[in-house]
Design a protein around this motif. Structure first.
Motif, PDB file in Angstrom:
ATOM      1  N   ASP A  32      12.532  -3.245  11.353  1.00 57.81           N
ATOM      2  CA  ASP A  32      11.484  -3.057  12.357  1.00 57.81           C
ATOM      3  C   ASP A  32      10.850  -1.671  12.232  1.00 57.81           C
ATOM      4  O   ASP A  32       9.624  -1.528  12.345  1.00 57.81           O
ATOM      5  CB  ASP A  32      12.059  -3.231  13.765  1.00 57.81           C
ATOM      6  N   ILE A  33      11.678  -0.666  11.993  1.00 60.12           N
ATOM      7  CA  ILE A  33      11.162   0.701  11.835  1.00 60.12           C
ATOM      8  C   ILE A  33      10.262   0.793  10.612  1.00 60.12           C
ATOM      9  O   ILE A  33       9.197   1.415  10.642  1.00 60.12           O
ATOM     10  CB  ILE A  33      12.325   1.704  11.732  1.00 60.12           C
ATOM     11  N   HIS A  34      10.686   0.154   9.508  1.00 61.97           N
ATOM     12  CA  HIS A  34       9.877   0.161   8.293  1.00 61.97           C
ATOM     13  C   HIS A  34       8.493  -0.448   8.539  1.00 61.97           C
ATOM     14  O   HIS A  34       7.485   0.047   8.025  1.00 61.97           O
ATOM     15  CB  HIS A  34      10.594  -0.609   7.184  1.00 61.97           C
ATOM     16  N   LYS A  35       8.446  -1.528   9.333  1.00 63.22           N
ATOM     17  CA  LYS A  35       7.158  -2.169   9.627  1.00 63.22           C
ATOM     18  C   LYS A  35       6.265  -1.222  10.425  1.00 63.22           C
ATOM     19  O   LYS A  35       5.061  -1.109  10.165  1.00 63.22           O
ATOM     20  CB  LYS A  35       7.373  -3.467  10.388  1.00 63.22           C
ATOM     21  N   THR A  36       6.857  -0.536  11.389  1.00 66.80           N
ATOM     22  CA  THR A  36       6.093   0.418  12.190  1.00 66.80           C
ATOM     23  C   THR A  36       5.531   1.533  11.320  1.00 66.80           C
ATOM     24  O   THR A  36       4.359   1.911  11.434  1.00 66.80           O
ATOM     25  CB  THR A  36       6.983   1.026  13.294  1.00 66.80           C
ATOM     26  N   ILE A  37       6.377   2.049  10.425  1.00 61.89           N
ATOM     27  CA  ILE A  37       5.947   3.111   9.518  1.00 61.89           C
ATOM     28  C   ILE A  37       4.807   2.630   8.627  1.00 61.89           C
ATOM     29  O   ILE A  37       3.803   3.325   8.441  1.00 61.89           O
ATOM     30  CB  ILE A  37       7.130   3.600   8.660  1.00 61.89           C
ATOM     31  N   ALA A  38       4.952   1.428   8.075  1.00 63.90           N
ATOM     32  CA  ALA A  38       3.922   0.883   7.184  1.00 63.90           C
ATOM     33  C   ALA A  38       2.588   0.740   7.908  1.00 63.90           C
ATOM     34  O   ALA A  38       1.523   1.052   7.348  1.00 63.90           O
ATOM     35  CB  ALA A  38       4.371  -0.467   6.631  1.00 63.90           C
ATOM     36  N   THR A  46      -4.142   5.698   6.436  1.00 65.61           N
ATOM     37  CA  THR A  46      -4.552   6.766   5.512  1.00 65.61           C
ATOM     38  C   THR A  46      -5.100   6.220   4.193  1.00 65.61           C
ATOM     39  O   THR A  46      -5.617   6.989   3.385  1.00 65.61           O
ATOM     40  CB  THR A  46      -3.357   7.684   5.181  1.00 65.61           C
ATOM     41  N   TYR A  47      -4.985   4.916   3.962  1.00 64.23           N
ATOM     42  CA  TYR A  47      -5.295   4.355   2.642  1.00 64.23           C
ATOM     43  C   TYR A  47      -6.781   4.487   2.302  1.00 64.23           C
ATOM     44  O   TYR A  47      -7.652   4.162   3.110  1.00 64.23           O
ATOM     45  CB  TYR A  47      -4.900   2.878   2.562  1.00 64.23           C
ATOM     46  N   ARG A  48      -7.021   4.951   1.091  1.00 67.94           N
ATOM     47  CA  ARG A  48      -8.376   5.011   0.539  1.00 67.94           C
ATOM     48  C   ARG A  48      -8.405   4.347  -0.848  1.00 67.94           C
ATOM     49  O   ARG A  48      -9.231   3.492  -1.110  1.00 67.94           O
ATOM     50  CB  ARG A  48      -8.855   6.466   0.427  1.00 67.94           C
ATOM     51  N   ASN A  49      -7.495   4.772  -1.702  1.00 68.46           N
ATOM     52  CA  ASN A  49      -7.434   4.253  -3.069  1.00 68.46           C
ATOM     53  C   ASN A  49      -6.149   3.480  -3.323  1.00 68.46           C
ATOM     54  O   ASN A  49      -5.749   3.287  -4.467  1.00 68.46           O
ATOM     55  CB  ASN A  49      -7.542   5.409  -4.069  1.00 68.46           C
ATOM     56  N   THR A  50      -5.508   3.036  -2.247  1.00 67.31           N
ATOM     57  CA  THR A  50      -4.210   2.377  -2.350  1.00 67.31           C
ATOM     58  C   THR A  50      -4.355   0.919  -2.779  1.00 67.31           C
ATOM     59  O   THR A  50      -5.103   0.152  -2.170  1.00 67.31           O
ATOM     60  CB  THR A  50      -3.463   2.454  -1.009  1.00 67.31           C
ATOM     61  N   VAL A  51      -3.633   0.573  -3.819  1.00 67.02           N
ATOM     62  CA  VAL A  51      -3.597  -0.802  -4.316  1.00 67.02           C
ATOM     63  C   VAL A  51      -2.415  -1.547  -3.706  1.00 67.02           C
ATOM     64  O   VAL A  51      -2.523  -2.687  -3.271  1.00 67.02           O
ATOM     65  CB  VAL A  51      -3.511  -0.824  -5.860  1.00 67.02           C
ATOM     66  N   ILE A  52      -1.250  -0.898  -3.695  1.00 63.12           N
ATOM     67  CA  ILE A  52      -0.058  -1.405  -3.003  1.00 63.12           C
ATOM     68  C   ILE A  52       0.406  -0.310  -2.051  1.00 63.12           C
ATOM     69  O   ILE A  52       0.658   0.826  -2.473  1.00 63.12           O
ATOM     70  CB  ILE A  52       1.083  -1.741  -3.980  1.00 63.12           C
ATOM     71  N   GLY A  53       0.514  -0.648  -0.781  1.00 69.86           N
ATOM     72  CA  GLY A  53       0.956   0.327   0.205  1.00 69.86           C
ATOM     73  C   GLY A  53       2.437   0.211   0.513  1.00 69.86           C
ATOM     74  O   GLY A  53       3.195  -0.435  -0.214  1.00 69.86           O
ATOM     75  N   ALA A  54       2.840   0.828   1.604  1.00 66.57           N
ATOM     76  CA  ALA A  54       4.244   0.827   2.010  1.00 66.57           C
ATOM     77  C   ALA A  54       4.733  -0.598   2.243  1.00 66.57           C
ATOM     78  O   ALA A  54       4.007  -1.448   2.749  1.00 66.57           O
ATOM     79  CB  ALA A  54       4.413   1.647   3.286  1.00 66.57           C
TER      80      ALA A  54
END
Length: 324
Positions: free
Chosen positions: A17-23, A29-37
Motif C-alpha cells: 500500500d505504501i509503495h502505491k502511495t509513493i508511486a 514529476t514525470y516528463r520523460n519517463t517511459v516506465i515509472g515507479a
C-alpha cells in the motif's frame, strides 16, 4: 493468522500500500519517463535513448554479516539486487554508485564491503564510478549498504508481450539471497536456527543473473527477479494467469520452514531456490535453455502462462497448491 514475517516487523500488505502511495506521488514529476515507479526499474527517454535507473540495498542481512564476520557477500548482494532488476526491463548495466552508512568508522567493514562491490561489479561488467561513505552514530545500527545503477536499455521489456501458452523458466538461486532476513534473524534470536551451523549458507551472496538475461533478451517476453514478496512479484510483469510447479528447494529453506514458518508463507517471502523467472514462447524455449546453460545456469521449466486472470498458481515441492 498473523504471518511470521509480520511478527518479525515486516507487513508485506502494508508495504504494498505504501509503495502505491509513493508511486502516485512520484508520477506528478514525470516528463520523460517511459516506465515509472512500480516496475523493476525506472526508464527515461533521453534524447531518443532509453536509460534505466534503479536503487536497492541489502537490508538487515548486514546485521548477520557483522555477527558472523562474513561481510564481503553483502557487497556482491548490493550489486546483484540492482543489475538483476534492470535486466528485467531489458537494460545492460553501465555505471554504479554505492552508499555505505555506518554507525562508526570501521576500516575492516568498509574494505570487505567494497571488495564485494568490486567483485560483483566485475561479474556484472559494470563500472563503479563513485559513491559515499557516511558515519552516522545514533542513526545507523551497524552498517547499511545500497547501490544505484544506470543501464542502457537494449530492448525494452515490460511483460506486456507475455501471452497464454508462454513457457515459464526458472534460474536457480544461490540460497536466501537478500530478502526475508528480518524473519531469519528472528528465528535465530529465538534459538530455532543455529547461526553457527548455517552461517556460510545464510550469507551466500545473491546470484547475478543480468548477463544471462541479456544473452537471451531477443527471444524472451519478460523477466521477473524473485526478491521481496517472492512469487507475488510475478504480478508485476503480467496480468495473465501463471501455473508453476516448484522444484525441491535447497536445504536452508527446509531448515527455515521447520523452524516454524508456515509452508505457504515460505513462497511469499523467500525465493525457494528460484531467483529469476523468464517468460518465453514455446518456439524459443529450448534455445533459451541452451543459451542459459552456456552462462552456467541450469534452467528449469516451471510451467506455463494461462488464460486465467491474475492468478499465480504454485504447486509446491510438497504438492500443496497455493494461489497468490
Amino acid at each position: 493468522m498473523v504471518s511470521e514475517y509480520k511478527k518479525s516487523g515486516v507487513d508485506l500488505d502494508s508495504v504494498k500500500d505504501i509503495h502505491k502511495t509513493i508511486a502516485d506521488m512520484l508520477s506528478k514529476t514525470y516528463r520523460n519517463t517511459v516506465i515509472g515507479a512500480g516496475h523493476y526499474a525506472g526508464v527515461i527517454d533521453l534524447d531518443g535513448k532509453k536509460i534505466a535507473l534503479h536503487v536497492d540495498g541489502v537490508g538487515t542481512k548486514t546485521l548477520l554479516a557483522l555477527k558472523t564476520g562474513i561481510i564481503e557477500p553483502t557487497g556482491i548482494d548490493c550489486v546483484a539486487m540492482n543489475v538483476n532488476d534492470i535486466a528485467c526491463v531489458g537494460a545492460r548495466p553501465v555505471a554504479l554508485l554505492d552508499y555505505l552508512a555506518m554507525e562508526k568508522e570501521d576500516k575492516t567493514t568498509i574494505t570487505e564491503v567494497l571488495k564485494g562491490i568490486i567483485k560483483g561489479s566485475e561479474e556484472a561488467h559494470v563500472e563503479v564510478v563513485g559513491g559515499e561513505t557516511a558515519i552516522m552514530p545514533s542513526v545507523v545500527n551497524g552498517f547499511d549498504v545500497s547501490c544505484s545503477v544506470m543501464g542502457k536499455v537494449e530492448r525494452l521489456i515490460t511483460g506486456s508481450d507475455i501471452v497464454p501458452g508462454d513457457i515459464v523458466i526458472g534460474l536457480p538461486s544461490n540460497g536466501i539471497h537478500s530478502n526475508g532476513f528480518s524473519l531469519v534473524r528472528r528465528l535465530i534470536d529465538q534459538g530455532k536456527i543455529s547461526l553457527k551451523d548455517y552461517a556460510e549458507e545464510i550469507m551466500k551472496p545473491t546470484a547475478i543473473y543480468s548477463d544471462a538475461v541479456l544473452e537471451v533478451l531477443p527471444k524472451i517476453h519478460g523477466a521477473a527477479h524473485i526478491t521481496g514478496g517472492a512469487f507475488t512479484k510475478l504480478h508485476r510483469v503480467t496480468n495473465h494467469g501463471i501455473e508453476i510447479q516448484m522444484p525441491d528447494p535447497p536445504e536452508i529453506f527446509k531448515v527455515i520452514e521447520n523452524s516454524g514458518v508456515p509452508h505457504d508463507e515460505m513462497y511469499k517471502v523467500f525465493n525457494m531456490g528460484v531467483g529469476m523467472v523468464i517468460f518465453v514462447s514455446e518456439e524459443y524455449g529450448e534455445d533459451v535453455k541452451r543459451e542459459l546453460a552456456k552462462k552456467n545456469f541450469n534452467a528449469i521449466e516451471l510451467g506455463r502462462v494461462t488464460n486465467s486472470h491474475s492468478e499465480v498458481r504454485i504447486t509446491t515441492h510438497k504438492g500443496s497448491v497455493l494461489h497468490l
